[in-house]
Write a protein that holds these residues in place. Structure first.
Motif, PDB file in Angstrom:
ATOM      1  N   SER A 105       0.812  -1.217   0.000  1.00 58.36           N
ATOM      2  CA  SER A 105       0.000   0.000   0.000  1.00 58.36           C
ATOM      3  C   SER A 105       0.848   1.271   0.000  1.00 58.36           C
ATOM      4  CB  SER A 105      -0.923   0.009   1.216  1.00 58.36           C
ATOM      5  OG  SER A 105      -0.151   0.005   2.398  1.00 58.36           O
ATOM      6  N   GLN A 106       2.155   1.087   0.169  1.00 52.47           N
ATOM      7  CA  GLN A 106       3.051   2.239   0.135  1.00 52.47           C
ATOM      8  C   GLN A 106       4.408   1.808  -0.410  1.00 52.47           C
ATOM      9  OE1 GLN A 106       3.056   3.564   4.150  1.00 52.47           O
ATOM     10  NE2 GLN A 106       4.037   1.732   4.952  1.00 52.47           N
TER      11      GLN A 106
ATOM     12  N   GLU B 126      -0.321   2.150  -6.824  1.00 52.78           N
ATOM     13  CA  GLU B 126      -1.438   1.856  -5.922  1.00 52.78           C
ATOM     14  C   GLU B 126      -1.981   0.455  -6.199  1.00 52.78           C
ATOM     15  OE1 GLU B 126      -2.896   3.660  -3.476  1.00 52.78           O
ATOM     16  OE2 GLU B 126      -1.477   5.313  -3.703  1.00 52.78           O
TER      17      GLU B 126
END
Length: 143
Positions: A62-63, A74
């Protein structure tokens, strides 16, 4: 370096899997039919092999992370692309390089399951594939 790539439409769409799965195994089954024959018992008649299939599980981070194999994207973009290919019944190219064997062939996506990890925003997934064999009908002439 091990890499897994999915692409479609002559590489116009596609991506590299950002986090390699812990393992990748391919399943190849033989086919055949069994019959019961009087005074002999069960006999098996071999047939051509079934289409190879495989699946793997990993996650979309997610990052941005230091261990991802790609620049950060993403998770939604990966998920949307895979769902699009499935909805459009797209044959994809699956490329696996850098391991003890390599694969560069056409497959269909048979299933795709995603789930949120609690405690992080990473998205776990399991995806399965089956080999695609192009086919077509030939016009035959009766003599």
């Amino acid at each position: 370096m091990i890499g897994i790539y999915l692409s479609a439409n002559n590489d116009k769409e596609g991506f590299r899997i950002p986090v390699n799965p812990p393992e990748l195994s391919f399943k190849q089954d033989a086919d055949g039919e069994e019959f019961s024959v009087a005074k002999i018992g069960t006999v098996k008649v071999p047939k051509p092999m079934k289409l190879p299939e495989f699946s793997f599980s990993s996650y979309f981070p997610s990052q941005d992370t230091h261990y991802a194999e790609t620049q950060f994207v993403e998770p939604k973009k990966y998920i949307d692309q895979i769902k699009k290919w499935m909805a459009e019944e797209t044959v994809i190219r699956f490329v696996y390089v850098g391991g003890s064997f390599s694969v560069n062939d056409q497959f269909t996506i048979e299933s795709f399951e995603v789930k949120d990890q609690f405690g992080t925003s990473d998205v776990d997934y399991t995806i399965s594939f089956k080999k695609y064999v192009p086919f077509g009908f030939k016009k035959m002439e009766l003599v």
